[in-house]
Design a protein around this motif. Structure first.
Motif, PDB file in Angstrom:
ATOM      1  N   VAL A  50       0.858  -1.173   0.000  1.00  0.00           N
ATOM      2  CA  VAL A  50       0.000   0.000   0.000  1.00  0.00           C
ATOM      3  C   VAL A  50       0.900   1.231   0.000  1.00  0.00           C
ATOM      4  O   VAL A  50       1.572   1.513   0.994  1.00  0.00           O
ATOM      5  CB  VAL A  50      -0.930  -0.006   1.225  1.00  0.00           C
ATOM      6  N   GLY A  51       0.940   1.929  -1.112  1.00  0.00           N
ATOM      7  CA  GLY A  51       1.926   2.988  -1.266  1.00  0.00           C
ATOM      8  C   GLY A  51       3.307   2.368  -1.338  1.00  0.00           C
ATOM      9  O   GLY A  51       3.635   1.685  -2.300  1.00  0.00           O
ATOM     10  N   GLU A  52       4.112   2.571  -0.320  1.00  0.00           N
ATOM     11  CA  GLU A  52       5.444   1.959  -0.258  1.00  0.00           C
ATOM     12  C   GLU A  52       5.552   0.951   0.887  1.00  0.00           C
ATOM     13  O   GLU A  52       6.639   0.442   1.156  1.00  0.00           O
ATOM     14  CB  GLU A  52       6.510   3.049  -0.069  1.00  0.00           C
ATOM     15  N   GLU A  53       4.439   0.648   1.537  1.00  0.00           N
ATOM     16  CA  GLU A  53       4.450  -0.185   2.744  1.00  0.00           C
ATOM     17  C   GLU A  53       3.882  -1.575   2.473  1.00  0.00           C
ATOM     18  O   GLU A  53       2.759  -1.714   1.978  1.00  0.00           O
ATOM     19  CB  GLU A  53       3.620   0.494   3.847  1.00  0.00           C
ATOM     20  N   LYS A  54       4.660  -2.597   2.801  1.00  0.00           N
ATOM     21  CA  LYS A  54       4.146  -3.957   2.736  1.00  0.00           C
ATOM     22  C   LYS A  54       3.155  -4.171   3.878  1.00  0.00           C
ATOM     23  O   LYS A  54       3.453  -3.865   5.036  1.00  0.00           O
ATOM     24  CB  LYS A  54       5.283  -4.969   2.848  1.00  0.00           C
ATOM     25  N   VAL A  55       1.976  -4.672   3.546  1.00  0.00           N
ATOM     26  CA  VAL A  55       0.952  -4.894   4.561  1.00  0.00           C
ATOM     27  C   VAL A  55       0.437  -6.318   4.451  1.00  0.00           C
ATOM     28  O   VAL A  55       0.489  -6.943   3.389  1.00  0.00           O
ATOM     29  CB  VAL A  55      -0.218  -3.897   4.428  1.00  0.00           C
ATOM     30  N   SER A  56      -0.070  -6.827   5.545  1.00  0.00           N
ATOM     31  CA  SER A  56      -0.580  -8.200   5.584  1.00  0.00           C
ATOM     32  C   SER A  56      -2.037  -8.232   5.136  1.00  0.00           C
ATOM     33  O   SER A  56      -2.740  -7.210   5.131  1.00  0.00           O
ATOM     34  CB  SER A  56      -0.460  -8.761   7.000  1.00  0.00           C
ATOM     35  N   ARG A  57      -2.500  -9.412   4.815  1.00  0.00           N
ATOM     36  CA  ARG A  57      -3.913  -9.595   4.493  1.00  0.00           C
ATOM     37  C   ARG A  57      -4.773  -9.229   5.707  1.00  0.00           C
ATOM     38  O   ARG A  57      -5.850  -8.660   5.552  1.00  0.00           O
ATOM     39  CB  ARG A  57      -4.155 -11.043   4.060  1.00  0.00           C
ATOM     40  N   GLU A  58      -4.286  -9.513   6.901  1.00  0.00           N
ATOM     41  CA  GLU A  58      -5.029  -9.186   8.111  1.00  0.00           C
ATOM     42  C   GLU A  58      -5.209  -7.667   8.248  1.00  0.00           C
ATOM     43  O   GLU A  58      -6.264  -7.197   8.679  1.00  0.00           O
ATOM     44  CB  GLU A  58      -4.309  -9.739   9.343  1.00  0.00           C
ATOM     45  N   GLN A  59      -4.194  -6.908   7.853  1.00  0.00           N
ATOM     46  CA  GLN A  59      -4.306  -5.446   7.916  1.00  0.00           C
ATOM     47  C   GLN A  59      -5.333  -4.928   6.906  1.00  0.00           C
ATOM     48  O   GLN A  59      -6.078  -3.996   7.197  1.00  0.00           O
ATOM     49  CB  GLN A  59      -2.953  -4.793   7.667  1.00  0.00           C
TER      50      GLN A  59
ATOM     51  N   HIS B  21      -1.525  10.623  -7.715  1.00  0.00           N
ATOM     52  CA  HIS B  21      -1.832   9.228  -7.988  1.00  0.00           C
ATOM     53  C   HIS B  21      -1.843   8.416  -6.694  1.00  0.00           C
ATOM     54  O   HIS B  21      -0.961   8.582  -5.846  1.00  0.00           O
ATOM     55  CB  HIS B  21      -0.808   8.612  -8.947  1.00  0.00           C
ATOM     56  N   ALA B  22      -2.841   7.572  -6.545  1.00  0.00           N
ATOM     57  CA  ALA B  22      -2.891   6.596  -5.453  1.00  0.00           C
ATOM     58  C   ALA B  22      -2.549   5.237  -6.049  1.00  0.00           C
ATOM     59  O   ALA B  22      -3.253   4.757  -6.948  1.00  0.00           O
ATOM     60  CB  ALA B  22      -4.281   6.561  -4.821  1.00  0.00           C
ATOM     61  N   ALA B  23      -1.462   4.630  -5.576  1.00  0.00           N
ATOM     62  CA  ALA B  23      -0.981   3.374  -6.177  1.00  0.00           C
ATOM     63  C   ALA B  23      -0.849   2.281  -5.125  1.00  0.00           C
ATOM     64  O   ALA B  23      -0.372   2.519  -4.013  1.00  0.00           O
ATOM     65  CB  ALA B  23       0.357   3.586  -6.870  1.00  0.00           C
ATOM     66  N   THR B  24      -1.277   1.087  -5.496  1.00  0.00           N
ATOM     67  CA  THR B  24      -1.171  -0.106  -4.655  1.00  0.00           C
ATOM     68  C   THR B  24      -0.731  -1.267  -5.537  1.00  0.00           C
ATOM     69  O   THR B  24      -1.156  -1.371  -6.695  1.00  0.00           O
ATOM     70  CB  THR B  24      -2.528  -0.415  -3.999  1.00  0.00           C
ATOM     71  N   ARG B  25       0.124  -2.111  -4.996  1.00  0.00           N
ATOM     72  CA  ARG B  25       0.585  -3.294  -5.726  1.00  0.00           C
ATOM     73  C   ARG B  25       0.093  -4.557  -5.022  1.00  0.00           C
ATOM     74  O   ARG B  25       0.105  -4.630  -3.786  1.00  0.00           O
ATOM     75  CB  ARG B  25       2.114  -3.320  -5.811  1.00  0.00           C
ATOM     76  N   LEU B  26      -0.318  -5.527  -5.819  1.00  0.00           N
ATOM     77  CA  LEU B  26      -0.712  -6.826  -5.287  1.00  0.00           C
ATOM     78  C   LEU B  26       0.050  -7.919  -6.021  1.00  0.00           C
ATOM     79  O   LEU B  26       0.321  -7.800  -7.222  1.00  0.00           O
ATOM     80  CB  LEU B  26      -2.211  -7.067  -5.449  1.00  0.00           C
ATOM     81  N   GLU B  27       0.383  -8.967  -5.303  1.00  0.00           N
ATOM     82  CA  GLU B  27       1.020 -10.149  -5.897  1.00  0.00           C
ATOM     83  C   GLU B  27       0.271 -11.379  -5.413  1.00  0.00           C
ATOM     84  O   GLU B  27       0.019 -11.534  -4.210  1.00  0.00           O
ATOM     85  CB  GLU B  27       2.485 -10.230  -5.488  1.00  0.00           C
ATOM     86  N   VAL B  28      -0.099 -12.231  -6.360  1.00  0.00           N
ATOM     87  CA  VAL B  28      -0.854 -13.439  -6.034  1.00  0.00           C
ATOM     88  C   VAL B  28      -0.158 -14.641  -6.673  1.00  0.00           C
ATOM     89  O   VAL B  28      -0.197 -14.806  -7.899  1.00  0.00           O
ATOM     90  CB  VAL B  28      -2.313 -13.350  -6.539  1.00  0.00           C
TER      91      VAL B  28
END
Length: 263
Positions: free
Chosen positions: A11-20, A109-116
């Motif tokens: 989220v932005g530049e911060e790695k966050v957990s699924r729980e978060q 810009h609001a940017a989020t990255r996801l990896e699955v």
């Protein structure tokens, strides 16, 4: 509830957990349930959800709340959503016009990255594109508590009524996926799958847009999800919309797992 797939989020530049991400969704779910109760009153809530008391819902698991909110919105209908949010929509449109004028072409810009892992970018993008094409309203609304109305229009555009980021008021706009000339979100050529379009008001004023980019890499889907806003939008609202993106696309990827998961 255990998710059927693993989802890693930045989220932005911060790695966050699924729980978060689920915790953010839970907070927004409680806020939206409270709004429905305040606007509709006891009788209105009982008419739409006869088997669920508000206190019970507020203490229920997130997945139960998510289902209840989707049921509320679908049963209320488009006209009901417009009526419930009419003052907010008037205010947010006024603020959007002002933000565009004051920004003078500048954008944020609001940017989020996801990896699955073990997931197909191409299959997901096809599934996601079909949501608007087939007007799968329940699937579109279900992905985030802040979605009130999402539907495909006969002209191919998408109508959206949602609370954007941390805004105090819901907004309404259209997304035209056939136009991208006003987007300032850069194209990353390493992402071959692009879903992009301009967000506009009914009179054609462009107020922002989206560019969602996807690729397959080492057996995993990688998504770069970006929304464009007027340059005057406060940083706090940008940050909240990054969480919004993590929430909605994580839930959409879970919903699409039966067709997009590769193992």
């Amino acid at each position: 509830m255990v998710d059927p797939i693993e989802i890693r989020a930045i989220v932005g530049e911060e790695k966050v957990s699924r729980e978060q991400v689920r915790a953010w969704e839970s907070r927004r779910s409680g806020a939206v349930l409270g709004k429905f109760a305040a606007r509709l009153g006891h009788r209105g809530m009982a008419e739409l959800l006869p088997d669920r008391a508000l206190d019970e819902l507020l203490g229920a698991p997130l997945d139960v709340q998510r289902s209840a909110l989707t049921t509320l919105k679908i049963r209320l209908g488009h006209a009901g959503v417009y009526a419930m949010l009419r003052r907010e929509l008037t205010l947010s449109e006024r603020m959007a016009r002002m933000g565009v004028a004051v920004s003078r072409g500048r954008a944020k810009h609001a940017a989020t990255r996801l990896e699955v892992p073990n997931y197909s970018a191409e299959r997901f993008a096809t599934w996601f594109g079909n949501l608007t094409a087939t007007n799968a309203e329940a699937d579109m609304i279900d992905a985030c508590p802040d979605h009130y109305l999402l539907r495909g229009l006969p002209d191919g555009r998408q109508e959206v009524v949602e609370t954007t980021g941390g805004s105090p008021a819901a907004s309404r706009f259209l997304v035209d996926y056939s136009r991208t000339e006003n987007l300032t979100i850069p194209i990353d050529p390493s992402y071959p799958i692009q879903i992009a379009g301009q967000a506009l008001l009914d009179d054609g004023l462009v107020i922002g847009g989206v560019r969602h980019q996807f690729r397959d890499r080492k057996g995993a889907l990688e998504a770069l999800l970006t929304v464009q806003f007027p340059g005057t939008l406060p940083a706090r609202l940008i940050r909240q919309h990054q969480w919004h993106l993590a929430c909605e696309f994580s839930n959409w990827m879970i919903a699409a797992a039966p067709v997009a998961a590769t193992s």
